[in-house]
Write an enzyme that holds these catalytic residues in place. Structure first.
Site, PDB file in Angstrom:
ATOM      1  CB  SER A 184      -0.956  -0.070   1.188  1.00  0.00           C
ATOM      2  OG  SER A 184      -2.076   0.705   0.921  1.00  0.00           O
ATOM      3  CE  LYS A 188       0.138   5.312  -1.881  1.00  0.00           C
ATOM      4  NZ  LYS A 188      -0.902   4.630  -2.543  1.00  0.00           N
ATOM      5  CD1 TRP A 275      -8.025   3.483  -1.408  1.00  0.00           C
ATOM      6  CD2 TRP A 275      -9.836   4.484  -2.240  1.00  0.00           C
ATOM      7  NE1 TRP A 275      -7.994   4.788  -1.004  1.00  0.00           N
ATOM      8  CE2 TRP A 275      -9.088   5.429  -1.503  1.00  0.00           C
ATOM      9  CE3 TRP A 275     -11.015   4.886  -2.875  1.00  0.00           C
ATOM     10  CZ2 TRP A 275      -9.492   6.765  -1.376  1.00  0.00           C
ATOM     11  CZ3 TRP A 275     -11.407   6.222  -2.742  1.00  0.00           C
ATOM     12  CH2 TRP A 275     -10.656   7.132  -2.005  1.00  0.00           C
ATOM     13  CG  HIS A 327      -5.751  -2.519   0.493  1.00  0.00           C
ATOM     14  ND1 HIS A 327      -5.059  -2.137  -0.637  1.00  0.00           N
ATOM     15  CD2 HIS A 327      -5.204  -1.822   1.529  1.00  0.00           C
ATOM     16  CE1 HIS A 327      -4.141  -1.251  -0.298  1.00  0.00           C
ATOM     17  NE2 HIS A 327      -4.207  -1.049   1.009  1.00  0.00           N
TER      18      HIS A 327
END
Ligand code: GTR
Length: 347
Positions: A184, A188, A275, A327
């Site tokens: 998540s 990144k 999302w 997720h």
């Protein structure tokens, strides 16, 4: 797959790696502090019988000596007791400092012959707009940044590079096989850390979504506007100018994957993670393929169709899987990472 979008994306072909990194840093993540002069490790504690004696768990304190001051943070090192040769290793940036942790199936990783160097991101600096604590406090007098100095993602990525500095001094590790993993917001971070440090063998991003692996143009779920409204401190201030002007971006997130060339990069998506937008994470792999190919590499080896849950494309330097579900960084994701690395080793 949205081929119209693919065809109109800015492309990094013809740019050097440093030009790609320059645009990502000046427009999105911000410029990081320079590397320290020296990184040293002090052992705080050791558990020789971890995982029924299959592993050793050490808590280290890593001190980075730099012109802007000394910075110390804890790192956990877990490695298999039985080894025939130097072992490959994952540098894992996690949300917590727990071991075991729900995002780190440590016994299984150890059983697969891998070591882990693990740190908790908030031990580097807090996950909020306060730039006066931890590493941020050293770099930013009074907690103030210029428009292009890095946000929190850059600082966490900097710390990952310091863990790599240390890893390179550990004789039991295979220095050519040290990868970075994050989920998540830390996915990144893993992609940025991989782009900035060629010593990483592979950067594994799990469900990294908006401003991670996913293409920003026409994105579903989280957008630049939304992420910059809620988490502006993850990025440099300059990124805000694209919040309402995504089409003005001189790049898109496949540049971040491309910046990982020539080493490996891996995108893990979850089918119900709308999302993050798994379609746009996949599109990014397809878009980065051309850059890898232009470097004489295999790139993203994938069939000419959209992915379905359970798919794993592990033949190229860009690896990918789509896991069913939401997720999360699950043991299924880790199993794929290990499968991918073993495949690259010809096993
Ligand atoms: C969400 C954020 C995502 C992702 C996620 C996480 O709130 O919108 O970009 O980073 O947090 O890190 O868990």
């Amino acid at each position: 797959m949205n081929k119209n979008l693919l065809n109109r994306l800015p492309m990094p072909e013809g740019m050097s790696k440093s030009e790609i990194i320059q645009v990502l840093l000046s427009e999105e993540y911000g410029f990081l502090p320079g590397p320290p002069e020296k990184v040293s490790a002090k052992e705080e504690s050791a558990e020789e019988q971890f995982c029924a004696g299959k592993a050793v768990l050490k808590k280290l304190l890593l001190t980075c000596r730099a012109e802007y001051g000394d910075f110390t943070f804890p790192v956990y090192f877990i490695y298999p007791t039985k080894r025939e040769k130097p072992v490959p290793c994952f540098v894992h940036i996690n949300f917590r400092d727990l071991i075991p942790d729900r995002y780190l199936p440590i016994e299984e990783i150890i059983d697969s012959g891998y070591a882990v160097l693990y740190f908790c991101y908030q031990d580097v600096t807090s996950d909020d707009g306060d730039f006066t604590n931890g590493l941020a406090g050293l770099i930013y007098p009074e907690g103030k940044r210029t428009k292009t100095q890095c946000g929190k993602i850059g600082l966490w990525a900097w710390a990952a590079g310091r863990v790599m500095d240390h890893a390179m001094t550990v004789p039991i590790l295979n220095h050519g096989k040290i990868s970075i993993v994050g989920h998540s917001r830390l996915g990144k971070t893993a992609l940025l850390a991989g782009a900035l440090d060629e010593r990483f063998y592979c950067a594994f991003s799990n469900d990294s979504g908006c401003s991670g692996a996913a293409i920003s143009r026409e994105k579903r779920g989280e957008t630049i506007q939304r992420i910059f409204q809620v988490f502006p401190y993850w990025f440099c201030e300059n990124y805000g100018k694209y919040a309402e002007n995504v089409e003005e971006l001189p790049f898109d997130q496949h540049f971040l994957l491309a910046a990982n060339a020539p080493h490996r990069v891996y995108v893990a998506s979850a089918s119900e993670d709308s999302w993050a937008d798994p379609e746009h994470e996949y599109l990014s792999c397809v878009a980065a393929d051309q850059y890898y190919k232009s470097c004489g590499l295999k790139g993203f080896v994938h069939p000419d169709r959209d992915p379905v849950p359970g798919d794993f494309f592990g033949e190229g330097e860009i690896g990918y899987h789509l896991r069913a579900g939401t997720h999360y960084l699950s043991r299924e994701d880790w199993q794929r990472y290990i499968q991918y690395l073993n495949l690259a080793d010809g096993n």
